[in-house]
Design a protein around this motif. Structure first.
Motif, mmCIF file in Angstrom:
data_model
loop_
_atom_site.group_PDB
_atom_site.id
_atom_site.type_symbol
_atom_site.label_atom_id
_atom_site.label_comp_id
_atom_site.label_asym_id
_atom_site.label_seq_id
_atom_site.Cartn_x
_atom_site.Cartn_y
_atom_site.Cartn_z
ATOM 1 N N GLY A 24 0.822 -1.209 0.000
ATOM 2 C CA GLY A 24 0.000 0.000 0.000
ATOM 3 C C GLY A 24 0.850 1.250 0.000
ATOM 4 N N VAL A 25 0.310 2.316 0.599
ATOM 5 C CA VAL A 25 1.022 3.587 0.649
ATOM 6 C C VAL A 25 2.191 3.479 1.624
ATOM 7 N N LEU A 26 3.373 3.832 1.153
ATOM 8 C CA LEU A 26 4.586 3.736 1.962
ATOM 9 C C LEU A 26 4.941 5.117 2.496
ATOM 10 N N TRP A 27 4.851 5.239 3.831
ATOM 11 C CA TRP A 27 5.186 6.494 4.488
ATOM 12 C C TRP A 27 5.299 6.228 5.982
ATOM 13 N N PRO A 28 6.225 6.898 6.678
ATOM 14 C CA PRO A 28 6.373 6.637 8.127
ATOM 15 C C PRO A 28 5.129 6.975 8.936
ATOM 16 N N GLN A 29 4.306 7.897 8.434
ATOM 17 C CA GLN A 29 3.080 8.295 9.116
ATOM 18 C C GLN A 29 1.864 7.798 8.342
ATOM 19 N N GLU A 30 0.765 7.713 9.032
ATOM 20 C CA GLU A 30 -0.473 7.361 8.344
ATOM 21 C C GLU A 30 -0.882 8.508 7.426
ATOM 22 N N GLY B 189 -6.697 10.599 3.487
ATOM 23 C CA GLY B 189 -7.180 11.240 2.263
ATOM 24 C C GLY B 189 -6.309 10.973 1.053
ATOM 25 N N TRP B 190 -5.667 9.800 1.022
ATOM 26 C CA TRP B 190 -4.767 9.490 -0.086
ATOM 27 C C TRP B 190 -5.471 9.541 -1.436
ATOM 28 N N ASP B 191 -6.670 9.007 -1.502
ATOM 29 C CA ASP B 191 -7.375 8.958 -2.780
ATOM 30 C C ASP B 191 -7.758 10.343 -3.287
ATOM 31 N N ASP B 192 -7.813 11.330 -2.400
ATOM 32 C CA ASP B 192 -8.208 12.679 -2.817
ATOM 33 C C ASP B 192 -7.023 13.530 -3.271
ATOM 34 N N PHE C 180 8.058 11.948 -0.873
ATOM 35 C CA PHE C 180 6.649 12.184 -0.544
ATOM 36 C C PHE C 180 5.966 10.824 -0.411
ATOM 37 N N PRO C 181 4.806 10.739 0.199
ATOM 38 C CA PRO C 181 4.100 9.454 0.271
ATOM 39 C C PRO C 181 3.945 8.845 -1.112
ATOM 40 N N THR D 233 2.797 8.683 -6.621
ATOM 41 C CA THR D 233 3.171 9.586 -5.540
ATOM 42 C C THR D 233 2.331 10.851 -5.566
ATOM 43 N N ALA D 234 2.366 11.583 -4.467
ATOM 44 C CA ALA D 234 1.656 12.860 -4.339
ATOM 45 C C ALA D 234 2.697 13.939 -4.075
ATOM 46 N N LEU D 235 3.130 14.639 -5.121
ATOM 47 C CA LEU D 235 4.217 15.605 -5.013
ATOM 48 C C LEU D 235 3.798 16.891 -4.313
ATOM 49 N N ASP D 236 2.498 17.092 -4.116
ATOM 50 C CA ASP D 236 2.011 18.294 -3.421
ATOM 51 C C ASP D 236 1.519 17.958 -2.014
ATOM 52 N N TYR D 237 2.037 16.890 -1.437
ATOM 53 C CA TYR D 237 1.537 16.431 -0.148
ATOM 54 C C TYR D 237 1.786 17.447 0.962
ATOM 55 N N PHE D 238 2.958 18.058 0.991
ATOM 56 C CA PHE D 238 3.286 19.019 2.039
ATOM 57 C C PHE D 238 2.823 20.417 1.640
ATOM 58 N N THR D 239 2.289 21.121 2.602
ATOM 59 C CA THR D 239 1.954 22.534 2.424
ATOM 60 C C THR D 239 2.449 23.299 3.644
ATOM 61 N N GLU D 240 2.576 24.583 3.494
ATOM 62 C CA GLU D 240 3.007 25.394 4.625
ATOM 63 C C GLU D 240 2.035 25.273 5.790
#
Length: 732
Positions: free
Chosen positions: A304-310, A313-316, A339-340, A374-381
């Motif tokens: 599934g989605v690989l990331w240290p945190q849960e 809203g991955w599908d969105d 990124f996730p 991947t979601a390249l816009d996952y992080f925001t300020e």
């Protein structure tokens, strides 16, 4: 009497072998003019060597003459006065100018990515290197018959390409080995003192030495510098593959920039700014090291989605699909965006949540093709600032190892500087952006690949003092600054996003290797920041731009971002417009007519050597060692006369064997006389001495008479013994 020198053909083979070996640099240098220049100088050096070797029995004079001839030939090519004119004669000032050109070539080579445009200075360096290879190899092989050791010298031109992971022309490697092996055969066939040494032992010893030079040494060193990160070849073969050296040492300067494609990918949308393979936690003040693997910290990579945190809203989220082809990457880890993401890979790949790495324990990843969503816009300020409540509450923390600072680093200085930089910051995110912007600001620091080596155990303080460095310096300093504020931080190791080719494929080169800091934010995970200036990395991460301030001006999308930059050190900057040597230019190395003239000179020298030796043999045949050898042969009984096709040592061995078989061996005096005469003839045939060193006729006659007399006496004694045994007994 015997000097054990090799025949003149060995010198020619060493010259040809050196020239062919220099083709190993063809993938590191642009154009072919430099090779003609090398051939021109090597030919002159070889001619001088042959002439002096024919006229002298000295072991050292031929090598000195070869070196002197090469220097004289190089002066009008590379020694330039301050007004731009060239020196013609080997005056002290000309020698100084030649040395300056070679030194500037070394500085240029240390700060220029390959394939490099060949300047006059770089050509001087390469030519000087080739001359050194030839002179040393020839001195070992021709003067001392140490042809096996000369093989190690001939392999030296191949080490840059092997270290830097460049394809090499294998035919040239085989041709170099062929020259070496033929030289071994030529030296062995003419040897008058080492016939008892089996060639198998020499070949095995030399092969082992070459394997050490080609395979074990690069693997032991690990890498000789950083393009942005050092690389070394897998020792299993000479095929090109790229690996990142995980022992990052700030004492080494950035000297390597490989143009080899490490991997390529196709993106369904925007491309990732970086792709990470490894993360590093432990730093001792100079070197980063990787902590031990934890087998319990692994889950299937296709889970599934690989990331240290849960990730909620991955599908969105807006997804980008990357189809990656690991053309020349021999890593055990996969390059992934920071990124996730989810990964479609074989079952033997596993995921480490603590390191955020996809790992395999079975071989390397070379040739693997896989896809990443991947979601390249996952992080925001906003999302990163929202982590502040969890930070203040002390929840969702990571290991305290990520906030440790080595005792060798000036902790007080680091802490005070970090506090000054982040004085106006309200959140951990604001602190991180302030640290990033401080280091990216060109008014504060300069991206520079030619930095001084670390003189103490505190590379960070030295960087803060010099204000010059490359990606590892910037990233390491930000990690230490962040840790001094209590922010968990580590080093990310991988590649920049690469360059877009004409067929819409992103290509990541060896020179794109890069490091960056990653800071931990509760609920978000490890977040990349980019303190290395834009001249090397382009625009800073998008989620930091609104707070970027000075030094983060966006770079227009239609302007290519360089992956390498020339040194900012004015002492090492070299002109490229007037001194570049490339095919088709006015200064494309030595012209063909000059090279042809030197070839004629070399042929003339070879003819002179042949004539000198022919005259020497003719003289000897009349009243020298050859005449004495023939006289001895004629004095022997017909059954003991050797064939004239045998070498002196083979003829002497046959004579001793025949006498021993007939129970008529020579005594010590006779054997010594035979061996001395044999050696005198061998010297005249294969290493002609000067006239003053030719044995006198009286000396030769004494040896011939001693052997002939003993042979006749031995045969008579044997005949008497046989007759006595066969005579009738008196009492019969």
């Amino acid at each position: 009497m015997n000097t054990s020198r090799a025949p003149w053909s060995v010198t020619v083979l060493m010259a040809v072998g050196t020239l062919v070996a220099m083709l190993a640099l063809s993938t590191l240098l642009e154009g072919g003019g430099w090779l003609r220049t090398v051939a021109f100088v090597i030919a002159i050096s070889c001619a001088a060597d042959l002439v002096v070797r024919a006229a002298s029995r000295s072991r050292f004079l031929p090598s000195i003459a070869a070196l002197a001839a090469a220097v004289i030939a190089m002066i009008p090519l590379f020694a330039v006065r301050e007004d731009g004119s060239k020196h013609l004669l080997p005056t002290p000032s000309a020698l100084g100018a030649l040395w300056d050109a070679i030194a500037e070539g070394a500085s240029y080579a240390a700060s220029t990515p390959a394939p490099a445009t060949v300047t006059v200075e770089l050509s001087a360096l390469v030519t000087g290197f080739a001359v050194a290879i030839f002179v040393v190899a020839d001195h070992l092989a021709a003067s001392w018959r140490a042809v096996a050791l000369s093989g190690i010298v001939l392999i030296l031109p191949w080490t840059p390409a092997i270290f830097l992971q460049y394809q090499v022309p294998m035919w040239a490697l085989f041709a170099t080995a062929a020259c070496w092996m033929i030289a071994m055969g030529a030296a062995r066939s003419s040897s008058a003192s080492n016939r008892s040494t089996p060639i198998t032992g020499a070949v095995l010893a030399s092969t082992a030495a070459l394997l050490v030079a080609v395979i074990i040494a690069p693997a032991a060193v690990g890498g000789n510098g950083w393009g942005a990160i050092p690389r070394f070849n897998a020792p299993s073969s000479l095929e090109t593959s790229t690996r990142l050296d995980l022992a990052l040492d700030l004492r080494k300067s950035l000297t390597v920039n490989s143009a080899q494609v490490v991997f390529s990918y196709v993106s369904s949308g925007q491309h990732p700014p970086t792709l990470r393979l490894y993360t590093l936690r432990d730093f001792d003040g100079v070197t980063w090291t990787r902590e031990k693997d934890d087998a319990t910290d692994l889950v299937p990579a296709a889970s599934g989605v690989l990331w240290p945190q849960e990730v909620t809203g991955w599908d969105d989220l807006d997804h980008v699909i990357l189809s990656i082809d690991l053309v020349n990457s021999a890593e055990r880890n996969l390059p992934l965006p920071t990124f996730p993401r989810s990964v479609d890979v074989p079952q033997n790949w596993q995921y480490s949540p603590s390191r955020d790495e996809v790992i395999t324990a079975k071989g390397s990843s070379k040739g693997l093709q896989y896809s990443v969503v991947t979601a390249l816009d996952y992080f925001t300020e906003d999302s990163l600032k929202e982590s502040q409540s969890a930070i203040d509450a002390g929840t969702d923390s990571v290991s305290a190892s990520y906030t440790e600072i080595p005792t060798s680093v000036d902790i007080g200085r680091i802490t005070n500087l970090a506090r000054d930089i982040t004085e106006d910051a309200g959140t951990q995110f604001d602190e991180a952006v302030a640290l990033q912007n401080y280091l990216r600001n060109s008014d504060n620091f300069t991206y520079d690949t030619s930095v001084e080596p670390v003189r103490s155990g505190d590379a960070v303080s030295q960087f803060l003092d010099s204000k010059h460095g490359y990606c590892v310096h910037f990233a390491t300093t930000m990690v230490m600054l962040a840790r001094s504020l209590g922010i968990p931080a580590r080093l990310g190791l991988g590649y920049l996003g690469g360059q877009l080719s004409d067929d819409d494929v992103w290509q990541v080169l060896g020179g794109d290797a890069h490091t960056w800091p990653e800071l931990y934010f509760p609920g978000q995970g490890w977040v990349r920041f980019e303190p290395t200036p834009a001249v090397q990395t382009g625009v800073a991460p998008s989620y930091t731009l609104e707070n970027s301030g000075t030094g983060n001006a966006p770079i227009p999308s239609n302007v290519p971002i360089p992956t390498t930059v020339p040194s900012n050190n004015p002492q090492t900057a070299l002109p490229t417009s007037s001194s570049a040597i490339s095919d088709g230019s006015a200064d494309a190395g030595v012209p063909w007519w000059a090279l042809a003239a030197v070839v004629l000179l070399l042929l003339g020298a070879a003819y002179a050597v042949w004539m000198l030796r022919r005259r020497s043999v003719a003289h000897a045949a009349a009243h020298g060692p050859e005449a004495a050898w023939e006289s001895l042969r004629e004095h022997l009984p017909e059954p003991l006369r050797w064939s004239r096709s045998l070498t002196p040592i083979e003829a002497a061995s046959r004579l001793e064997h025949e006498l021993a078989a007939s129970d008529s061996a020579l005594d010590e005096h006779g054997a010594t006389a035979l061996h001395e005469l044999r050696d005198a003839v061998s010297d005249h045939r294969y290493a002609p001495p000067s006239e003053a060193d030719v044995p006198g006729q009286e000396w030769l006659t004494e040896r011939v008479n001693a052997v002939a007399a003993q042979t006749s006496e031995a045969l008579r004694s044997r005949s008497d013994r046989v007759d006595a045994r066969s005579a009738p007994r008196r009492d019969s």
